[in-house]
Design a protein around this motif. Structure first.
Motif, PDB file in Angstrom:
ATOM      1  N   MET A  10      30.455   4.444  16.085  1.00  0.00           N
ATOM      2  CA  MET A  10      29.588   5.146  15.193  1.00  0.00           C
ATOM      3  C   MET A  10      30.482   6.658  14.827  1.00  0.00           C
ATOM      4  SD  MET A  10      25.941   7.278  15.670  1.00  0.00           S
ATOM      5  CE  MET A  10      26.602   8.533  16.498  1.00  0.00           C
ATOM      6  N   ASP A  65      24.028   2.334   5.648  1.00  0.00           N
ATOM      7  CA  ASP A  65      25.210   2.740   4.643  1.00  0.00           C
ATOM      8  C   ASP A  65      24.306   3.788   4.014  1.00  0.00           C
ATOM      9  OD1 ASP A  65      27.605   1.239   3.247  1.00  0.00           O
ATOM     10  OD2 ASP A  65      26.437   2.830   1.981  1.00  0.00           O
ATOM     11  N   ILE A  66      25.038   4.884   3.193  1.00  0.00           N
ATOM     12  CA  ILE A  66      24.378   6.165   2.778  1.00  0.00           C
ATOM     13  C   ILE A  66      23.769   5.377   1.349  1.00  0.00           C
ATOM     14  CG2 ILE A  66      26.173   7.779   3.626  1.00  0.00           C
ATOM     15  CD1 ILE A  66      27.282   7.642   0.603  1.00  0.00           C
ATOM     16  N   VAL A 126      19.471  16.068   3.444  1.00  0.00           N
ATOM     17  CA  VAL A 126      20.656  16.804   4.270  1.00  0.00           C
ATOM     18  C   VAL A 126      22.040  16.175   3.349  1.00  0.00           C
ATOM     19  CG1 VAL A 126      19.976  16.413   6.545  1.00  0.00           C
ATOM     20  CG2 VAL A 126      20.823  14.261   5.379  1.00  0.00           C
ATOM     21  N   THR A 186      25.543  17.192  12.550  1.00  0.00           N
ATOM     22  CA  THR A 186      26.507  16.057  12.334  1.00  0.00           C
ATOM     23  C   THR A 186      25.703  15.407  11.097  1.00  0.00           C
ATOM     24  OG1 THR A 186      26.425  15.304  14.548  1.00  0.00           O
ATOM     25  CG2 THR A 186      26.846  13.644  13.273  1.00  0.00           C
ATOM     26  N   SER A 205      29.052   4.037   2.950  1.00  0.00           N
ATOM     27  CA  SER A 205      29.652   4.512   4.582  1.00  0.00           C
ATOM     28  C   SER A 205      30.860   3.352   4.745  1.00  0.00           C
ATOM     29  CB  SER A 205      28.471   4.233   5.595  1.00  0.00           C
ATOM     30  OG  SER A 205      27.458   4.802   5.103  1.00  0.00           O
ATOM     31  N   ALA A 218      21.490  10.202  14.314  1.00  0.00           N
ATOM     32  CA  ALA A 218      22.322  11.371  14.246  1.00  0.00           C
ATOM     33  C   ALA A 218      22.153  12.233  13.258  1.00  0.00           C
ATOM     34  CB  ALA A 218      23.790  10.736  14.477  1.00  0.00           C
ATOM     35  N   THR A 219      21.775  11.773  12.059  1.00  0.00           N
ATOM     36  CA  THR A 219      22.329  12.511  10.810  1.00  0.00           C
ATOM     37  C   THR A 219      20.999  12.497   9.857  1.00  0.00           C
ATOM     38  OG1 THR A 219      22.809  10.616   9.499  1.00  0.00           O
ATOM     39  CG2 THR A 219      24.453  11.513  10.838  1.00  0.00           C
ATOM     40  N   HIS A 220      19.905  11.635  10.036  1.00  0.00           N
ATOM     41  CA  HIS A 220      18.667  11.497   9.048  1.00  0.00           C
ATOM     42  C   HIS A 220      19.406  11.296   7.691  1.00  0.00           C
ATOM     43  CE1 HIS A 220      15.748  12.379  11.937  1.00  0.00           C
ATOM     44  NE2 HIS A 220      16.670  13.120  12.615  1.00  0.00           N
ATOM     45  N   GLY A 221      20.636  10.779   7.650  1.00  0.00           N
ATOM     46  CA  GLY A 221      21.045  10.918   6.090  1.00  0.00           C
ATOM     47  C   GLY A 221      21.730   9.606   5.804  1.00  0.00           C
ATOM     48  N   ILE A 222      21.058   8.537   6.086  1.00  0.00           N
ATOM     49  CA  ILE A 222      21.430   7.192   5.915  1.00  0.00           C
ATOM     50  C   ILE A 222      20.343   6.048   5.906  1.00  0.00           C
ATOM     51  CG2 ILE A 222      21.593   6.223   8.431  1.00  0.00           C
ATOM     52  CD1 ILE A 222      24.945   5.884   7.283  1.00  0.00           C
ATOM     53  N   ARG A 238      19.359  13.536  -1.036  1.00  0.00           N
ATOM     54  CA  ARG A 238      20.441  13.793  -0.406  1.00  0.00           C
ATOM     55  C   ARG A 238      21.456  14.348  -1.276  1.00  0.00           C
ATOM     56  NH1 ARG A 238      21.677   8.544   0.772  1.00  0.00           N
ATOM     57  NH2 ARG A 238      23.047   8.456  -1.188  1.00  0.00           N
ATOM     58  N   GLU A 252      21.784   4.178  15.131  1.00  0.00           N
ATOM     59  CA  GLU A 252      22.340   5.249  15.586  1.00  0.00           C
ATOM     60  C   GLU A 252      22.735   6.379  14.723  1.00  0.00           C
ATOM     61  OE1 GLU A 252      25.930   3.338  17.206  1.00  0.00           O
ATOM     62  OE2 GLU A 252      25.273   4.212  19.224  1.00  0.00           O
ATOM     63  N   VAL A 253      23.263   5.917  13.677  1.00  0.00           N
ATOM     64  CA  VAL A 253      23.737   7.213  12.588  1.00  0.00           C
ATOM     65  C   VAL A 253      22.394   7.738  11.956  1.00  0.00           C
ATOM     66  CG1 VAL A 253      24.889   7.558  10.307  1.00  0.00           C
ATOM     67  CG2 VAL A 253      25.818   5.805  12.006  1.00  0.00           C
TER      68      VAL A 253
END
Lengths: 265, 265
Positions: free
Chosen positions: A1, B171-172, A224, A24, A46, B150-154, A202, B146-147
């Motif tokens: 990650m 992915d974003i 974010v 993060t 990403s 961690a970020t709430h941005g994906i 975003r 996971e991402v």
């Protein structure tokens, strides 16, 4: 990650005051897909599974049917370029209905994928704001969207000074909602310089360039930013406020010197 | 607001069982921007303030600097075309670094903005599912990222059969996450026919075309569809499940005949 996220030290404002915390955010990475030496598109993505992304993109666009057609895939993570050569290396027909083409994207490198973006200037305006003002603006913003309240499937954007919302727009696309604001300003001769841009979406690199061109010193998002969003905001002297939750919390990801009145805790 | 939303009768599944309810979704509308007789881009947008959208888009792309440059704006809501003529009607330089160009978008009409999409076939697979299966898949899906955690941005996407998730991507971009799934399937010779596609993102028309090409009969989203998403799903015989909230609620927007085991209430 690790490859997909980046940590930033942000100024977080809560009811208790201001403190520094590490947040993060997701990485944003421009990748240019080159099919048989022809640059097809630059995707903001990403940085993971770039071979799968390339193959999937070309397949979705009808430019690749099966694995057997692939001669070679070369992923250059450094430059952000994926080259895919097919066995039958014919040129793509001139009248192929591409959705998006970047005519000069291939050799441009990863930092800027548009010459218009490369020309972005630092934002000089010294507009200041405070957590109370931001919370009040966001509260007004979130009650402004009829379509969101009805569907939960729309983005909104607004132009504000630090005291009130001047203009509001909605669109299924986060970029479109912002373009509608700037278009209206241009049509009605409303200055954008020194104003605050609020968005539900975003904050990616493109939003920063868009705002910089319009002299926007402060961007506020309910959502974010990406890592590239934070870096470009820093470089362009734009104050980037994100993750605004009611009147409970907000993060300042870049240029927090424009945010005053928050006592340190 | 009427112009921006559309109501659909959906099959809603909750703990109590199945019922028909009307749900309101945001409209999605393809608009082609034509600058001095040259088609520049087709945007998927909300059908409101199309003049502002056009001016804002051209301004953000550096193709328009001020109101004085505009000679005429003609909005054709019927055909989904906005024509903007500038006072100095020079051609755009051949080497202008367009981000996106549609080479043949102008005359194509509003229903399909890509010939690849127009070729989408109905999905024949009779794969069935049930609310319990969907709730279980979505639960697994939401713990897989996971991402996101961690970020709430994906965004994330997954390929599943009705019992379990076979493949997961992040992915974003919501399109990129899905393209990564389909790209991996193509590279590894994994069949997509008859499988379930799960996505964190909004279901717009493009997602439906992408899935139809891969023989996906069931799409599940945590988010909501657009009106065009619902219509194209209906036409392409794809079961469109959205607004999945934990194991409490889900809406079937199209082709609910693939969802069994929900007792009527």
């Amino acid at each position: 990650m690790e490859n997909q996220v980046e940590g930033f030290l942000v100024s977080q404002f809560t009811q208790e005051g201001r403190r520094s915390v590490e947040e993060t955010v997701a990485k944003e990475f421009p990748v240019t897909i080159v099919l048989n030496n022809q640059a097809i598109v630059t995707l903001l993505c990403s940085p993971k599974n770039l071979d799968c992304l390339t193959v999937g993109y070309l397949s979705s666009e009808g430019l690749l049917k099966s694995k057997d057609e692939i001669k070679k895939i070369m992923v250059d993570e450094q430059r952000g370029v994926v080259q895919l050569d097919t066995v039958a290396a014919q040129e793509i027909a001139q009248d192929f209905p591409f959705k998006w083409i970047i005519t000069s994207g291939g050799g441009r490198g990863a930092s800027f994928y548009s010459a218009a973006d490369a020309a972005s200037q630092k934002v000089k305006f010294e507009t200041k704001t405070s957590p109370d003002e931001v919370f009040a603006l966001v509260n007004e913003f979130q009650h402004g969207s009829e379509v969101y309240l009805a569907t939960h499937g729309i983005h909104s954007a607004a132009l504000a000074d630090c005291k009130r919302i001047l203009m509001f727009s909605e669109d299924i696309g986060r970029h479109n909602a912002i373009d509608k604001i700037f278009g209206k300003c241009l049509l009605e001769n409303i200055p954008t310089n020194g104003k605050v841009l609020i968005t539900s979406g975003r904050i990616s690199s493109e939003i920063l360039h868009k705002a910089a061109k319009k002299g926007i010193p402060i961007i506020v998002s309910i959502s974010v930013p990406t890592n590239l969003g934070v870096k470009i905001a820093t470089d362009l002297d734009i104050t980037l406020i994100g993750s605004v939750k009611g009147s409970r919390k907000m993060n300042v990801y870049a240029n927090d010197w424009r945010v005053i009145n928050g006592k340190h805790v």
